[in-house]
Write an enzyme that holds these catalytic residues in place. Structure first.
Site, PDB file in Angstrom:
ATOM      1  CD  GLU A  35      84.386  24.079  24.984  1.00  0.00           C
ATOM      2  OE1 GLU A  35      84.544  24.082  26.222  1.00  0.00           O
ATOM      3  OE2 GLU A  35      83.285  24.292  24.435  1.00  0.00           O
ATOM      4  CE  LYS A  52      72.121   8.709  29.487  1.00  0.00           C
ATOM      5  NZ  LYS A  52      72.500   9.786  30.393  1.00  0.00           N
ATOM      6  CB  ALA A 119      85.005  33.357  24.057  1.00  0.00           C
ATOM      7  N   GLY A 183      67.324  15.221  44.898  1.00  0.00           N
ATOM      8  CA  GLY A 183      66.680  15.464  43.610  1.00  0.00           C
ATOM      9  C   GLY A 183      66.314  14.168  42.929  1.00  0.00           C
ATOM     10  N   GLY A 272      68.796  20.172  39.161  1.00  0.00           N
ATOM     11  CA  GLY A 272      68.592  20.849  37.894  1.00  0.00           C
ATOM     12  C   GLY A 272      69.861  21.507  37.381  1.00  0.00           C
ATOM     13  CG  ASP A 312      71.462  22.877  27.856  1.00  0.00           C
ATOM     14  OD1 ASP A 312      70.686  22.395  27.018  1.00  0.00           O
ATOM     15  OD2 ASP A 312      72.174  22.188  28.610  1.00  0.00           O
ATOM     16  CB  ALA A 320      72.679  16.655  23.682  1.00  0.00           C
ATOM     17  CG  HIS A 444      57.977 -12.072  15.831  1.00  0.00           C
ATOM     18  ND1 HIS A 444      57.399 -11.739  17.035  1.00  0.00           N
ATOM     19  CD2 HIS A 444      58.212 -13.411  15.859  1.00  0.00           C
ATOM     20  CE1 HIS A 444      57.275 -12.847  17.759  1.00  0.00           C
ATOM     21  NE2 HIS A 444      57.759 -13.873  17.071  1.00  0.00           N
TER      22      HIS A 444
END
Length: 465
Positions: A35, A52, A119, A183, A272, A312, A320, A444
């Site tokens: 990574e 979020k 990488a 967008g 996008g 992706d 995800a 409930h």
């Protein structure tokens, strides 16, 4: 630097990559993961999680602001609140940091070796990684490509200066007075709504006839109404042309062909995302493409033996949780288990206000597949829990086959309905029929009762409407 040899090499530690590596490690597969940034990928570090967190902060600020303005109907009053966005971003970064450290800890617990750096493939079995201490060569039997995606630029609005992507929007030091969002999809509306609550004057520019075009109009209507309540201006069938001469406004072509300047301190481009295909040596491999993505089969195998691809970089839906499921499956296959992709649905959530959830087929999609259907819809205006949370906008809708009542799709729009996505996905994955949902006791008072009532409505005997 001594070469590393392993059975499985994972390129990219995003949701798909790190899940694949952890599961492979648990199964005893000698695994290395590479990574170049932080573990967790875009979702954890620059996307799902930080956005979020910012949305939650915006919701909380709006509540206290309404109380201070005397618009709170719960009897709560406050002095004028203030927002320190730098502190909000710091809190958000703390959440991200904790999760990032958690992913690293899980990788180590599973026995996965982590290599930090960029990488690049030398061939299908050899990768060179540029690390801080030099070039690390890794030789492997099997490779998983999980390089993810990145925000798309518009030729007329390259990122830089006042033009920002969602990554920069999540780390702003102060709230822009005027924000133009290019967008009207889920990323733009999620962040645009948050900044409107923080106090920005927000304008959304969408090239298509309506916002959130990937959802049906009935689902998005409550979202559009809420944007109006928040003072967000929405221009549909409008095209972004570029910056004004002074660079302090966005030039757009409106639906009637006229040019208009929209003053802006920041212009957030959310048109996008595109797969990351450059910088990791794709040209050294012989991989078939499916448009701009890598072509894979039902086991995530590419056209090269021993090379898998997940997430992706393999196409839509770019979510995800899809990448995670693919990663877990590939790890099992590499370990010698028999697995293939046989998911019935992948739930999708839009964290606007109100939230939108879809699982399976919409009514129009079901009809397009040739099904005769029954549709049951239950409004949150008739749900007790929604009333007590001041969240009566929205509904739950169930789509089922008319002949045997097999559930084909479930949709919802409303406050906190994202938490119902799991139940929706489970019902479809397990082949539930309307009678199964209607006959299951739902606690409930909860918002989930609307799911049961929608099934009852489709059967023709709803109780509470």
């Amino acid at each position: 630097m001594k070469d590393i040899s392993c059975k499985l090499l994972v390129i990219g530690a995003g949701p798909g990559g790190y899940v694949c590596a952890i599961r492979a490690g648990q199964l005893g597969v000698d695994t290395v993961i590479v990574e170049m940034n932080k573990a967790g990928g875009t979702c954890l570090n620059f996307g799902c999680i930080p956005s979020k967190a910012l949305i939650h902060a915006a919701d909380e600020f709006e509540k206290v602001l309404l109380a201070a303005e005397g618009k709170n109907t719960l009897g709560i009053t406050l002095e004028a609140p203030k927002l320190d966005l730098a502190k909000t971003v710091s809190w958000k970064n703390g959440v991200v940091g904790r999760l990032n450290n958690g992913v690293v800890g899980l990788l180590k617990k599973a026995g996965v070796k982590i290599v930090h750096g960029r990488a690049k493939f030398h061939d299908g079995k050899t990768v060179e990684v540029e690390t801080e201490t030099g070039t690390q060569v890794i030789r492997t039997e099997t490779v998983v490509i999980a390089t993810g995606s990145e925000p798309m630029e518009l030729p007329a609005l390259p990122f830089g200066g006042p033009v920002i992507s969602s990554t920069e929007a999540l780390s702003l030091a102060k709230v822009p007075e005027r924000l133009v969002v290019v967008g009207g999809g889920y990323i733009g509306l999620e962040l645009g709504t948050a900044f409107a609550k923080f106090g920005s004057a927000v304008t959304v520019v969408e090239a298509l006839p309506r916002i959130l075009p990937q959802y049906d109009a009935e689902l998005t209507r409550p979202v559009a109404r809420r944007l109006g309540e928040l003072g967000v201006s929405v221009l549909t069938e409008a095209k972004a042309k570029g910056l004004s001469a002074k660079g302090d406004a966005l030039v757009v072509e409106t639906a009637d062909g006229q040019e208009q300047e929209l003053p802006a301190d920041k212009i957030l481009v959310t048109v996008g995302r595109k797969p990351v295909m450059e910088g990791w040596g794709l040209e050294e491999l012989d991989l078939d493409r499916a448009g701009k993505f890598l072509r894979i089969d039902s086991q995530c195998r590419t056209s090269m033996r021993g090379v898998y691809a997940i997430g992706d970089v393999t196409g839509e839906p770019m979510l995800a949780h899809r990448a995670m499921a693919q990663g877990e499956m590939v790890a099992e296959i590499v370990a010698g288990n028999r697995r293939s992709w046989d998911k019935r649905c992948i739930p999708a959530v839009c964290f606007t206000d109100p939230e939108v959830v879809t699982a399976g087929l919409s009514p129009d999609e079901a009809r397009a597949h040739g099904h005769e259907i029954k549709v049951g819809q239950f409004p949150y205006t008739a749900n007790a829990r929604a009333m007590t949370m001041q969240g009566e906008a929205g509904f739950v809708r169930v789509v089922a086959r008319a002949d045997n009542h097999l559930v084909l799709g479930i949709q919802a729009v409303g406050q906190h309905v994202s938490e119902l996505a799991t139940a929706f996905g489970l019902a479809i994955e397990m082949g539930a029929r309307l009678e199964d949902i209607a006959g299951t006791i739902h606690a409930h008072p909860t918002q989930g009762e609307a799911f049961q009532e929608a099934a009852l409505k489709a059967l023709g005997h709803a109780v509470h409407i």
